[in-house]
Write a protein that holds these residues in place. Structure first.
Motif, PDB file in Angstrom:
ATOM      1  N   UNK A  17       0.798  -1.234   0.000  1.00 29.24           N
ATOM      2  CA  UNK A  17       0.000   0.000   0.000  1.00 29.24           C
ATOM      3  C   UNK A  17       0.828   1.281   0.000  1.00 29.24           C
ATOM      4  N   UNK A  18       2.112   1.175   0.273  1.00 31.46           N
ATOM      5  CA  UNK A  18       2.930   2.370   0.497  1.00 31.46           C
ATOM      6  C   UNK A  18       2.905   3.334  -0.680  1.00 31.46           C
ATOM      7  N   UNK A  19       3.162   2.823  -1.877  1.00 33.76           N
ATOM      8  CA  UNK A  19       3.208   3.690  -3.056  1.00 33.76           C
ATOM      9  C   UNK A  19       1.860   4.360  -3.298  1.00 33.76           C
ATOM     10  N   UNK A  20       0.778   3.627  -3.046  1.00 31.36           N
ATOM     11  CA  UNK A  20      -0.559   4.199  -3.267  1.00 31.36           C
ATOM     12  C   UNK A  20      -0.798   5.398  -2.356  1.00 31.36           C
ATOM     13  N   UNK A  21      -0.453   5.267  -1.087  1.00 29.12           N
ATOM     14  CA  UNK A  21      -0.657   6.359  -0.129  1.00 29.12           C
ATOM     15  C   UNK A  21       0.139   7.588  -0.541  1.00 29.12           C
ATOM     16  N   UNK A  22       1.385   7.382  -0.950  1.00 29.91           N
ATOM     17  CA  UNK A  22       2.251   8.503  -1.299  1.00 29.91           C
ATOM     18  C   UNK A  22       1.811   9.181  -2.595  1.00 29.91           C
ATOM     19  N   UNK A  23       1.474   8.401  -3.597  1.00 31.49           N
ATOM     20  CA  UNK A  23       1.178   8.966  -4.917  1.00 31.49           C
ATOM     21  C   UNK A  23      -0.259   9.453  -5.058  1.00 31.49           C
TER      22      UNK A  23
END
Length: 251
Positions: free
Chosen positions: A225-231
């Protein structure tokens, strides 16, 4: 007689009751939205710190492939001995965070529960992640940064691991962050996120073409989920299951 208009006690109580009902219905949404925004802000800040520290480290020591990280394994280390994986984790930690202020090193790869990381961790679906880093506690190096617990784990077995195309084909370590330290919920995709140290940059887990922790499993496990939250600056994967990099970006 001079009559003055006023509300009756019953009317006041009814009005207060309506206000209370509306507040009870809307307050949880407001609180959850605030917490989500706080998570997004903290995670983006950490990503910025990591990216800047990566640039500083590579300017001084070269790319991670030049850091002398080995793929050897020392077997079962004695009580006062560290495995090669642990040594690599320490090396990566020290170089990555060398110029970052307000960092507290909590352990030297002796205890994976250091820095508040000893609590039970869970996936989004409620199942328990039995351990963060595997069966051996002597494989990681932990630190505290602005109230967040951070763990660096070098790859074991082989120094380089392929986790997808492009820069993800050469990853050297996983960097975990619990953005609120030992406090609940201690769950992947809620307050616990991970990044990869590659030979070119720092990459958040769960980018579009990743093969290790793809975003497709984010709504159940949470590790991707990390990339989704950031982008996308939201955590809507907690509310709907039909999000994708090529489709819906929010509920």
């Amino acid at each position: 007689m001079d009559f003055k208009k006023a509300f009756t006690l019953a009317e006041v109580l009814i009005t207060l009751g309506i206000i209370g009902v509306v507040a009870a219905m809307t307050l949880p949404t407001v609180v959850n939205k605030y917490k989500e925004k706080e998570t997004v802000t903290k995670l983006k800040k950490f990503y910025s710190i990591l990216s800047q520290s990566y640039l500083s480290a590579t300017q001084k020591y070269g790319s991670p492939s030049e850091w002398g990280i080995t793929g050897r394994d020392a077997g079962n280390p004695d009580e006062d001995e560290e495995s090669y994986t642990a040594v690599n984790s320490i090396l990566i930690r020290d170089r990555l965070f060398e110029n970052v202020k307000n960092v507290e090193n909590c352990d030297n790869a002796k205890d994976q529960s250091a820095c508040g990381l000893g609590a039970a961790y869970y996936f989004i679906d409620g199942s328990r992640a039995l351990t963060i880093v595997g069966s051996s506690a002597q494989t990681s190096s932990s630190l505290m940064l602005d109230g967040s617990s951070v763990m660096v784990i070098a790859n074991g077995g082989s120094a380089v691991v392929n986790r997808g195309p492009g820069v993800l084909s050469e990853t050297y370590a996983i960097i975990y962050i619990d953005i609120n330290g030992p406090k609940a919920p201690n769950t992947f995709g809620r307050d616990f996120f991970l990044f990869y140290l590659t030979d070119k940059n720092i990459m958040p887990a769960g980018t579009e073409h990743e093969t290790m922790w793809p975003f497709s499993g984010c709504s159940t496990k949470g590790a991707g989920c990390t990339a989704w939250v950031i982008m996308n600056e939201n955590m809507d994967y907690l509310k709907c299951k039909d999000l994708s990099w090529n489709g819906k970006k929010k509920c």
